[in-house]
Design a protein around this motif. Sequence first.
Motif, PDB file in Angstrom:
ATOM      1  N   ASP A 150       0.848  -1.197   0.000  1.00 34.27           N
ATOM      2  CA  ASP A 150       0.000   0.000   0.000  1.00 34.27           C
ATOM      3  C   ASP A 150       0.880   1.241   0.000  1.00 34.27           C
ATOM      4  O   ASP A 150       1.994   1.222   0.535  1.00 34.27           O
ATOM      5  CB  ASP A 150      -0.912   0.020   1.234  1.00 34.27           C
ATOM      6  CG  ASP A 150      -1.862  -1.156   1.271  1.00 34.27           C
ATOM      7  OD1 ASP A 150      -2.461  -1.456   0.216  1.00 34.27           O
ATOM      8  OD2 ASP A 150      -1.994  -1.780   2.344  1.00 34.27           O
ATOM      9  N   PRO A 151       0.422   2.352  -0.575  1.00 36.55           N
ATOM     10  CA  PRO A 151       1.214   3.580  -0.560  1.00 36.55           C
ATOM     11  C   PRO A 151       1.333   4.133   0.860  1.00 36.55           C
ATOM     12  O   PRO A 151       0.502   3.867   1.718  1.00 36.55           O
ATOM     13  CB  PRO A 151       0.428   4.522  -1.471  1.00 36.55           C
ATOM     14  CG  PRO A 151      -0.977   4.011  -1.435  1.00 36.55           C
ATOM     15  CD  PRO A 151      -0.863   2.521  -1.285  1.00 36.55           C
ATOM     16  N   GLY A 152       2.419   4.886   1.079  1.00 39.38           N
ATOM     17  CA  GLY A 152       2.628   5.512   2.383  1.00 39.38           C
ATOM     18  C   GLY A 152       4.011   5.191   2.937  1.00 39.38           C
ATOM     19  O   GLY A 152       4.574   4.145   2.654  1.00 39.38           O
ATOM     20  N   ASP A 153       4.543   6.143   3.727  1.00 38.94           N
ATOM     21  CA  ASP A 153       5.843   5.942   4.366  1.00 38.94           C
ATOM     22  C   ASP A 153       5.675   5.191   5.679  1.00 38.94           C
ATOM     23  O   ASP A 153       4.632   5.298   6.338  1.00 38.94           O
ATOM     24  CB  ASP A 153       6.498   7.296   4.666  1.00 38.94           C
ATOM     25  CG  ASP A 153       7.086   7.935   3.417  1.00 38.94           C
ATOM     26  OD1 ASP A 153       7.607   7.183   2.570  1.00 38.94           O
ATOM     27  OD2 ASP A 153       7.027   9.173   3.295  1.00 38.94           O
ATOM     28  N   PRO A 154       6.692   4.442   6.095  1.00 38.59           N
ATOM     29  CA  PRO A 154       6.646   3.827   7.421  1.00 38.59           C
ATOM     30  C   PRO A 154       6.624   4.910   8.498  1.00 38.59           C
ATOM     31  O   PRO A 154       6.986   6.062   8.254  1.00 38.59           O
ATOM     32  CB  PRO A 154       7.959   3.030   7.481  1.00 38.59           C
ATOM     33  CG  PRO A 154       8.391   2.866   6.060  1.00 38.59           C
ATOM     34  CD  PRO A 154       7.902   4.081   5.337  1.00 38.59           C
TER      35      PRO A 154
END
Length: 258
Positions: A150-154
């Motif tokens: 899924d898109p997004g930074d940790p």
Amino acid sequence: MTDEPEPHGEVVRDRERSVSRTFVRLADTLVADFDVSDFLSMLAEQCVDLLGVSAASVILLDPDGGLRVAATSSERAELLELFAVETDDGPCIDCVRGGAPVSCADLRTETEQWPRFTAAARECGFRAVHAVPMRLRDRVIGVLTFLGVDPGDPQRDDIELGQALADVATIGILQHRTIEQRNEVAGQLQTALHSRIVIEQAKGVLAQRGGLSMDEAFTQLRSYARARHLRLTDLATAITNGTVDLAAILPRRQPARE
């Protein structure tokens, strides 16, 4: 009121214990049966468990400066990283070459920067990537990459933990390499010392049999070896084992004149 622990608190404590155990395992590279492949596979798998990412991988620099996929947590991750190394394209490649973290929250927005990697990531089902360098001071040995479906930074805490895991793993690998190199040097030194002993013994045999000085014996030994393209140690070993004709090595005596 109840004395039962809160579920969230227990989850946090379980994660903290897992983190502690992982750091201990990453630091333990001095065991006799240490296997770097198992070590790096464990690192990738623990990153998935601890950081909430979909997959993780390790790419290392080889002695010639080339890149090699050393470990992955899934088949899809391995396919993607092999493609990245083959095409020299992707955030992981930029990270290991530049020695700094590289992150992309949504690969679909980076089709111009990493066109081939982005297309391959989409085929493998990954949308996000965060790569951290495996380095000690200014020495970079590889990259630890986190992949997300899924898109997004940790989360920031997860990124910091991931970098800490990469740092400890780097120290462990370099420590193991140093020990291997030290053992190799020690082995080479032992071989050199053994060769010297054998050569001295062969000189003694030639000196005694031919009535030569030790310097003269060594001259004969070396000349015979060079003329026949033999290793000096191999010839010396044959002499001490009695498997070579000494008369062929010793100088021929001139017959006494009447």
